[in-house]
Scaffold this motif. Structure first.
Motif, PDB file in Angstrom:
ATOM      1  N   LEU A   1       0.758  -1.308   0.128  1.00 39.69           N
ATOM      2  CA  LEU A   1      -0.034   0.059   0.052  1.00 39.69           C
ATOM      3  C   LEU A   1       0.870   1.284  -0.187  1.00 39.69           C
ATOM      4  N   ARG A   2       1.808   1.117   0.733  1.00 41.48           N
ATOM      5  CA  ARG A   2       2.773   2.451   0.860  1.00 41.48           C
ATOM      6  C   ARG A   2       3.569   2.701  -0.620  1.00 41.48           C
ATOM      7  N   GLU A   3       4.015   1.367  -1.174  1.00 44.79           N
ATOM      8  CA  GLU A   3       4.500   1.525  -2.599  1.00 44.79           C
ATOM      9  C   GLU A   3       3.640   2.305  -3.502  1.00 44.79           C
ATOM     10  N   LEU A   4       2.252   2.003  -3.172  1.00 43.46           N
ATOM     11  CA  LEU A   4       1.288   2.650  -4.125  1.00 43.46           C
ATOM     12  C   LEU A   4       0.781   4.065  -3.974  1.00 43.46           C
ATOM     13  N   GLY A   5       1.369   4.435  -2.614  1.00 46.34           N
ATOM     14  CA  GLY A   5       0.996   5.895  -2.446  1.00 46.34           C
ATOM     15  C   GLY A   5       0.049   6.096  -1.184  1.00 46.34           C
ATOM     16  N   PHE A   6      -0.621   4.975  -0.753  1.00 48.04           N
ATOM     17  CA  PHE A   6      -1.315   4.785   0.639  1.00 48.04           C
ATOM     18  C   PHE A   6      -0.382   5.159   1.837  1.00 48.04           C
ATOM     19  N   CYS A   7       0.110   6.366   2.075  1.00 48.02           N
ATOM     20  CA  CYS A   7       1.122   6.445   3.056  1.00 48.02           C
ATOM     21  C   CYS A   7       0.413   7.218   4.295  1.00 48.02           C
ATOM     22  N   GLU A   8       0.780   6.902   5.493  1.00 44.52           N
ATOM     23  CA  GLU A   8       0.277   7.799   6.517  1.00 44.52           C
ATOM     24  C   GLU A   8       0.687   9.234   6.141  1.00 44.52           C
ATOM     25  N   GLU A   9      -0.510  10.056   6.871  1.00 46.67           N
ATOM     26  CA  GLU A   9      -0.312  11.542   6.436  1.00 46.67           C
ATOM     27  C   GLU A   9      -0.447  11.865   5.158  1.00 46.67           C
ATOM     28  N   HIS A  10      -0.619  11.039   4.186  1.00 46.33           N
ATOM     29  CA  HIS A  10      -0.590  11.578   2.864  1.00 46.33           C
ATOM     30  C   HIS A  10      -2.285  11.799   2.693  1.00 46.33           C
ATOM     31  N   GLN A  11      -2.662  12.739   1.668  1.00 41.26           N
ATOM     32  CA  GLN A  11      -4.107  13.262   1.427  1.00 41.26           C
ATOM     33  C   GLN A  11      -4.407  12.224   0.156  1.00 41.26           C
ATOM     34  N   ILE A  12      -5.707  11.799   0.439  1.00 34.74           N
ATOM     35  CA  ILE A  12      -6.224  10.942  -0.932  1.00 34.74           C
ATOM     36  C   ILE A  12      -7.556  11.439  -1.050  1.00 34.74           C
ATOM     37  N   LYS A  13      -8.354  11.151  -2.487  1.00 30.98           N
ATOM     38  CA  LYS A  13      -9.471  11.575  -2.515  1.00 30.98           C
ATOM     39  C   LYS A  13     -10.461  10.281  -3.042  1.00 30.98           C
ATOM     40  N   LEU A  14     -11.376  10.166  -2.192  1.00 34.50           N
ATOM     41  CA  LEU A  14     -12.389   8.967  -2.560  1.00 34.50           C
ATOM     42  C   LEU A  14     -13.152   9.596  -3.833  1.00 34.50           C
TER      43      LEU A  14
END
Length: 84
Positions: free
Chosen positions: A33-46
């Motif tokens: 998940l972190r490799e894909l960009g799902f990292c703690e403190e990162h913003q994403i949009k659903l």
């Protein structure tokens, strides 16, 4: 929808910008998940919550299962912060 508290990504309303706070997955899944960009403190949009959860992560659209989204804990971001 959760506001100001942690909740699973699967419970967030489509169109919401969130900040990832905790990945509650097996170590190998957490690493991927972190490799894909799902990292703690990162913003994403659903983007969508139909059969899969579709998120915009690092200018890419990624689909994950509802089960996986249940293990990604997020906090909503205020609109003024998300636009910055």
């Amino acid at each position: 929808m959760c506001r100001g508290t942690l909740c699973p990504l699967s419970r967030v309303k489509a169109g919401t910008v969130v900040c990832i706070k905790h990945l509650s997955t097996a170590p190998d899944v957490t690493g991927r998940l972190r490799e894909l960009g799902f990292c703690e403190e990162h913003q994403i949009k659903l983007l969508s919550r139909h059969s899969n959860i579709i998120c915009q992560v690092c200018n890419a659209r990624l689909a994950i299962s509802k089960k996986l989204a249940d293990s990604i804990f997020v906090e909503t971001v205020e609109p003024s912060v998300a636009a910055a």
